[in-house]
Enzyme design. Structure first.
Site: not given
Ligand code: ZN
Length: 374
Positions: A92, A94, A213, A263, A301, A303, A306, A332
């Site tokens: 970005d 700034g 914005g 983001d 999930c 991940c 998990c 996670h």
């Molecule tokens: Zn997870």
């Protein structure tokens, strides 16, 4: 020829899915970017991010120009070499951080204080581009004037026109042809200003656009209208990045309206406070209900956290302040957020994004006991 190209592969109403090609690889969109403010996504490292399937991350010009300074990073191989992340990066400008520091703004640039040592600093559109060229991200952003909401129309409007003038100066200053410079649409929650900002910024010929914005104090309804107005003024064949948005419903609402990149610090920040995002609703892991819970944070999930650990163990780590709690919960919450966006991409391909939105809303309806815990 731009350093990046974006190609649409499917659409569902205004929503679209596609592929962003950058010098450091491809990014499937819509995409959520984990935020690496200081060239580090808090609590995790590039190996974790690759395992999560992150294809693009964000770093912050304001913080990096102050610590360690863009010259040092350039000397160490740019952001990619410095942080050992070989995939695409966006920095970005700034603008957002500076404008949260109550700066003095004039036509030439912004004067503000360093959060590190209080030193008075100056940033112009040209200097923001120069810093971002030294950092070396694949996508860089123009310096914009971000106005907190609510604000009088004349304040929003003058910020919008100044952002446009600064965008022209950033374009003139930008010299690296292996980086893409994105313009930024401003205009608060005023639909006419948003559309005018989008059209004027698009006319400058940027290869992609930030919509800035937002998430600065407006309601979800106001944000959705502002997004629709912005998108209506942007070309269909360029990526659109809604800056600072990352909550579950906000992401789906923006994807529905044709946004491609996002983001937000929310998933990682909540993780460090023991708060867990799931398909069944969000919860606070600290409450006693999870003391002997052998299940994973989210049974749907896949991940690392998990697959490996129980809620009971993770709750223990959070309550005793173990550092690994930050990493495991961050993994996670990022997996949840990126899975949500990937699911939206699949739904667009199958023309069922509206059904997905309904389903996600229905399932996340928080029960009274969970609401108390959050
Ligand atoms: Zn997870």
């Amino acid at each position: 020829m731009s350093a990046i190209t974006w190609t649409k592969s499917a659409e569902d109403g205004p929503a679209r899915t596609g592929t962003l090609k950058t010098p450091h690889g491809e990014v499937r969109t819509p995409a959520f970017m984990p935020v690496g403010t200081r060239a580090a996504v808090k609590a995790v490292d590039p190996t974790d991010l690759v395992a999560l399937g992150a294809e693009l991350i964000l770093a912050n010009t304001y913080h990096l120009m102050l610590r360690p300074g863009e010259s040092l990073i350039e000397e160490m191989g740019g952001l990619h070499g410095f942080m050992a992340w070989e995939r695409p990066i966006l920095t970005d400008s700034g603008g957002f951080q500076i404008f949260s520091l109550d700066p003095e703004i004039d036509e030439q640039g912004a004067t503000f204080r360093s959060v590190y040592d209080g030193e008075t600093l100056r940033l112009t559109p040209e200097e923001s581009v120069a810093v971002q060229e030294s950092l070396g991200a694949d996508i860089i952003m123009v310096l914009d004037v971000c106005v907190g909401l609510p604000a009088p129309r004349e304040v929003v409007e003058s910020g919008m026109w100044r952002t446009l003038r600064w965008a022209e100066r950033c374009l003139a200053a930008h010299s690296r042809d292996d980086q893409a410079l994105f313009g930024i649409v401003q205009g608060g929650v005023d639909a006419d200003l948003r559309k005018a900002s989008a059209e004027e910024t698009a006319a400058l010929g940027f290869p992609g656009f930030g919509i800035g914005g937002l998430s600065v104090g407006e309601s979800a309804g106001e944000r959705n209208l502002a997004l629709e107005a912005a998108v209506s003024g942007l070309p269909d064949d360029r990526p659109r990045y809604v800056m600072g948005l990352g909550d579950t419903e906000g992401l789906l609402e923006a994807i529905t309206r044709g946004a491609d990149l996002f983001d937000c610090v929310i998933p990682t920040r909540l993780a460090r406070h023991g708060r867990v995002l799931t398909r069944q609703g969000d919860f606070n892991l600290k409450i006693s209900a999870y003391e002997t819970d052998e299940g994973p944070l989210d049974p749907e999930c896949g991940c690392h956290t998990c697959v490996t650990h129980s809620r009971a163990y993770l709750r223990h780590l959070v309550r005793t302040g173990e550092l690994s709690a930050h990493r495991l919960l961050t993994i996670h919450n990022l997996a949840y957020t990126m899975d949500l966006v990937a699911e939206a991409a699949r739904a667009i391909t199958e023309s069922r994004l509206a059904e997905l939105m309904d389903e996600v809303r229905r399932r996340r309806r928080v029960s009274p006991s969970q609401a108390d815990a959050l």
